[in-house]
Motif scaffolding. Structure first.
Motif, PDB file in Angstrom:
ATOM      1  N   ILE A  28       0.869  -1.048  -0.213  1.00 35.42           N
ATOM      2  CA  ILE A  28       0.078   0.118  -0.002  1.00 35.42           C
ATOM      3  C   ILE A  28       0.809   1.339  -0.048  1.00 35.42           C
ATOM      4  O   ILE A  28       0.316   2.212  -0.789  1.00 35.42           O
ATOM      5  N   LEU A  29       1.945   1.323   0.818  1.00 32.19           N
ATOM      6  CA  LEU A  29       3.059   2.355   0.893  1.00 32.19           C
ATOM      7  C   LEU A  29       3.493   2.565  -0.708  1.00 32.19           C
ATOM      8  O   LEU A  29       3.540   3.707  -1.099  1.00 32.19           O
ATOM      9  N   LEU A  30       3.778   1.644  -1.262  1.00 32.76           N
ATOM     10  CA  LEU A  30       4.494   1.870  -2.637  1.00 32.76           C
ATOM     11  C   LEU A  30       3.208   2.145  -3.744  1.00 32.76           C
ATOM     12  O   LEU A  30       3.854   2.971  -4.749  1.00 32.76           O
ATOM     13  N   LYS A  31       2.113   1.817  -3.728  1.00 33.96           N
ATOM     14  CA  LYS A  31       1.088   2.077  -4.641  1.00 33.96           C
ATOM     15  C   LYS A  31       0.637   3.588  -4.284  1.00 33.96           C
ATOM     16  O   LYS A  31       0.111   4.239  -5.099  1.00 33.96           O
ATOM     17  N   SER A  32       0.704   4.149  -2.912  1.00 35.47           N
ATOM     18  CA  SER A  32      -0.117   5.233  -2.622  1.00 35.47           C
ATOM     19  C   SER A  32       0.906   6.278  -2.584  1.00 35.47           C
ATOM     20  O   SER A  32       0.381   7.599  -2.990  1.00 35.47           O
ATOM     21  N   TYR A  33       2.200   6.153  -2.399  1.00 36.55           N
ATOM     22  CA  TYR A  33       3.228   7.200  -2.630  1.00 36.55           C
ATOM     23  C   TYR A  33       4.313   6.913  -3.509  1.00 36.55           C
ATOM     24  O   TYR A  33       5.393   6.310  -3.037  1.00 36.55           O
ATOM     25  N   PRO A  34       3.821   6.972  -4.908  1.00 37.23           N
ATOM     26  CA  PRO A  34       4.913   6.466  -5.928  1.00 37.23           C
ATOM     27  C   PRO A  34       6.339   7.130  -5.747  1.00 37.23           C
ATOM     28  O   PRO A  34       7.206   6.613  -5.926  1.00 37.23           O
ATOM     29  N   GLU A  35       6.304   8.389  -5.082  1.00 40.43           N
ATOM     30  CA  GLU A  35       7.709   9.166  -4.808  1.00 40.43           C
ATOM     31  C   GLU A  35       8.545   8.396  -4.072  1.00 40.43           C
ATOM     32  O   GLU A  35       9.596   8.775  -3.826  1.00 40.43           O
ATOM     33  N   ILE A  36       7.964   7.598  -3.156  1.00 35.19           N
ATOM     34  CA  ILE A  36       8.679   6.898  -1.963  1.00 35.19           C
ATOM     35  C   ILE A  36       9.882   6.011  -2.426  1.00 35.19           C
ATOM     36  O   ILE A  36      10.893   5.772  -2.091  1.00 35.19           O
ATOM     37  N   HIS A  37       9.575   5.419  -3.705  1.00 31.48           N
ATOM     38  CA  HIS A  37      10.603   4.527  -4.534  1.00 31.48           C
ATOM     39  C   HIS A  37      12.002   5.160  -4.479  1.00 31.48           C
ATOM     40  O   HIS A  37      12.965   4.479  -4.225  1.00 31.48           O
ATOM     41  N   GLU A  38      11.982   6.434  -4.692  1.00 31.30           N
ATOM     42  CA  GLU A  38      13.495   7.260  -4.632  1.00 31.30           C
ATOM     43  C   GLU A  38      14.043   7.183  -3.384  1.00 31.30           C
ATOM     44  O   GLU A  38      15.318   7.428  -3.349  1.00 31.30           O
ATOM     45  N   LYS A  39      13.286   7.173  -2.249  1.00 31.27           N
ATOM     46  CA  LYS A  39      13.966   6.995  -0.914  1.00 31.27           C
ATOM     47  C   LYS A  39      14.056   5.745  -0.255  1.00 31.27           C
ATOM     48  O   LYS A  39      14.656   5.564   0.585  1.00 31.27           O
ATOM     49  N   ILE A  40      14.034   4.590  -1.288  1.00 36.80           N
ATOM     50  CA  ILE A  40      14.126   3.215  -0.500  1.00 36.80           C
ATOM     51  C   ILE A  40      15.384   2.443  -1.306  1.00 36.80           C
ATOM     52  O   ILE A  40      15.477   2.632  -2.489  1.00 36.80           O
ATOM     53  N   GLU A  41      16.251   2.348  -0.263  1.00 30.09           N
ATOM     54  CA  GLU A  41      17.489   1.584  -1.024  1.00 30.09           C
ATOM     55  C   GLU A  41      17.125   0.086  -1.157  1.00 30.09           C
ATOM     56  O   GLU A  41      17.907  -0.188  -2.403  1.00 30.09           O
ATOM     57  N   ALA A  42      16.530  -0.505  -0.393  1.00 32.99           N
ATOM     58  CA  ALA A  42      16.211  -1.887  -0.629  1.00 32.99           C
ATOM     59  C   ALA A  42      14.981  -2.231   0.365  1.00 32.99           C
ATOM     60  O   ALA A  42      14.824  -1.688   1.155  1.00 32.99           O
ATOM     61  N   ILE A  43      14.511  -3.704  -0.164  1.00 26.67           N
ATOM     62  CA  ILE A  43      13.607  -4.281   0.767  1.00 26.67           C
ATOM     63  C   ILE A  43      14.099  -5.541   1.011  1.00 26.67           C
ATOM     64  O   ILE A  43      14.247  -6.242   0.249  1.00 26.67           O
ATOM     65  N   SER A  44      14.505  -5.648   2.264  1.00 25.79           N
ATOM     66  CA  SER A  44      14.914  -7.033   2.926  1.00 25.79           C
ATOM     67  C   SER A  44      13.920  -7.510   3.657  1.00 25.79           C
ATOM     68  O   SER A  44      13.281  -7.181   4.641  1.00 25.79           O
ATOM     69  N   LEU A  45      13.371  -8.877   2.945  1.00 20.59           N
ATOM     70  CA  LEU A  45      11.950  -9.550   3.543  1.00 20.59           C
ATOM     71  C   LEU A  45      12.515 -10.945   3.992  1.00 20.59           C
ATOM     72  O   LEU A  45      13.268 -11.526   3.345  1.00 20.59           O
ATOM     73  N   MET A  46      11.640 -11.475   4.867  1.00 21.16           N
ATOM     74  CA  MET A  46      11.595 -12.813   5.181  1.00 21.16           C
ATOM     75  C   MET A  46      10.067 -13.042   4.463  1.00 21.16           C
ATOM     76  O   MET A  46       9.083 -12.841   4.741  1.00 21.16           O
ATOM     77  N   GLY A  47      10.246 -14.096   3.370  1.00 23.26           N
ATOM     78  CA  GLY A  47       9.299 -14.575   2.790  1.00 23.26           C
ATOM     79  C   GLY A  47       9.530 -15.532   1.655  1.00 23.26           C
ATOM     80  O   GLY A  47      10.583 -15.167   0.964  1.00 23.26           O
ATOM     81  N   GLY A  48       8.673 -16.313   1.343  1.00 27.10           N
ATOM     82  CA  GLY A  48       8.605 -17.125  -0.019  1.00 27.10           C
ATOM     83  C   GLY A  48       9.665 -18.360  -0.103  1.00 27.10           C
ATOM     84  O   GLY A  48      10.032 -18.653   1.255  1.00 27.10           O
ATOM     85  N   GLY A  49      10.092 -18.822  -0.899  1.00 27.91           N
ATOM     86  CA  GLY A  49      10.819 -19.890  -1.079  1.00 27.91           C
ATOM     87  C   GLY A  49      10.749 -20.543  -2.473  1.00 27.91           C
ATOM     88  O   GLY A  49       9.568 -20.560  -3.004  1.00 27.91           O
ATOM     89  N   LEU A  50      12.037 -20.644  -2.960  1.00 25.28           N
ATOM     90  CA  LEU A  50      11.949 -21.188  -4.536  1.00 25.28           C
ATOM     91  C   LEU A  50      11.651 -22.586  -4.733  1.00 25.28           C
ATOM     92  O   LEU A  50      11.107 -23.231  -5.587  1.00 25.28           O
ATOM     93  N   THR A  51      11.954 -23.459  -3.551  1.00 26.51           N
ATOM     94  CA  THR A  51      11.750 -24.717  -3.638  1.00 26.51           C
ATOM     95  C   THR A  51      10.731 -25.580  -3.160  1.00 26.51           C
ATOM     96  O   THR A  51      10.312 -26.716  -3.439  1.00 26.51           O
ATOM     97  N   HIS A  52      10.152 -25.009  -2.153  1.00 29.35           N
ATOM     98  CA  HIS A  52       8.903 -25.555  -1.389  1.00 29.35           C
ATOM     99  C   HIS A  52       8.366 -24.213  -0.410  1.00 29.35           C
ATOM    100  O   HIS A  52       8.882 -23.126  -0.148  1.00 29.35           O
TER     101      HIS A  52
END
Length: 312
Positions: free
Chosen positions: A131-155
């Motif tokens: 929601i942050l990324l969609k609501s405030y497109p200008e915020i992209h320029e201020k974000i270095e990276a998103i470090s997340l826990m989630g997903g899995g390629l194998t299972h």
């Protein structure tokens, strides 16, 4: 020093990630913590965040976010984390303050208030961040990276293919992975290797107030994890913080990763384009292996530092 904003749903492993970040204030400046419905209801995970922050007398601003996913109904899960979302320790009633605004607007204000770029640490379903990324497109320029826990390629762990955080809100995850921002993905491929052994959990008992809190958290989490076939306890969410503190602990590969939002067995699956001539730009560093002993040492030293700070 990195400026970080932590979005979470505590959760035993969220709590340990937060404590480790707090212990490394010389490397990580936490500009805010936000909560989202995930491991338990928004009210419960926010109370858990308040409990952890109050326990160590933190002063990090805390804001509440979305109650549930963008599209689907939210159904809390008691299996891994218990009825409270963080069963095990007993906390006294806390009066830790909550910011009087929604987490998404709070995130925007906090990120924009810092001169340097900010890394968002996502330890929960990615609803708030999407929601942050969609609501405030200008915020992209201020974000270095998103470090997340989630997903899995194998299972997965919610289904054969889908991990919990992504499965709860795959539409939000799809927005985040396709945001053109650098993603560091600590998925099940690596987090299940980032496990603490029973003997190492036992060594935390009565060692100091924060170490003992970690013992209580991990003792419950270890017992709960046995229903899923684990003898040791993977500290999933801590990987997203540990990478920022000590990337040399991890190895990984860059891929283009996206998320299946279709109904069916693949819903919530994070999949990578591994073709030699992949057509899409690689957007994600997928962490694949970890120095387990070094990872546990990082946690233990963080807990010891917080023990010392509380004793002063």
């Amino acid at each position: 020093m990195k400026h970080i904003l932590i979005d979470c749903d505590p959760g035993h492993d969220d709590a340990l990630a937060i404590l480790t970040a707090l212990a490394n204030a010389q490397k990580l400046n936490i500009i805010g913590i936000t909560t989202v419905g995930g491991n338990q209801t928004l009210a419960k995970v926010t109370q858990n965040a308040k409990n952890v922050l109050s326990f160590v007398s933190a002063t990090i601003p805390l804001a509440m976010g979305q109650k549930g996913p963008l599209v689907k109904e939210f159904i809390p899960s008691d299996e891994a984390h218990g009825q409270s979302g963080m069963d095990g320790p007993y906390f006294k009633d806390t009066a830790y303050p909550i910011v009087d605004e929604n987490a998404v607007h709070f995130m925007y204000k906090q990120i924009m208030s810092v001169d340097e770029k900010v890394t968002i640490v996502g330890l929960a379903p990615l609803t708030n961040i999407a929601i942050l990324l969609k609501s405030y497109p200008e915020i992209h320029e201020k974000i270095e990276a998103i470090s997340l826990m989630g997903g899995g390629l194998t299972h997965g762990n919610m289904t054969a293919l889908a991990e919990f955080n992504i499965y709860i809100d795959p539409e939000a995850a799809h927005i985040v992975f396709n945001s053109n921002l650098p993603i560091i993905m600590a998925g099940l491929d690596v987090t299940e290797k980032a496990a603490i052994k029973v003997s190492e959990i036992q060594a935390l008992k009565n060692k100091g107030p924060v170490s003992h809190l970690a013992y209580e958290l991990l003792h419950f989490y270890n017992q709960s994890g046995r229903q899923f076939g684990f003898e040791d306890s993977p500290i999933h969410d801590l990987c997203a913080i540990a990478y920022l503190l000590k990337p040399a602990l991890f190895t990984g590969t860059h891929y283009f990763v996206t998320v299946d939002t279709n109904e069916g067995i693949g819903r919530g699956h994070t999949f990578a384009d591994k073709r030699l001539t992949a057509s899409q730009k690689k957007n994600t560093l997928v962490l694949e292996d970890v120095d387990r002993e070094g990872f546990v040492e990082l946690l233990v030293k963080a807990l010891e530092k917080l023990d010392e700070e509380i004793a002063q």
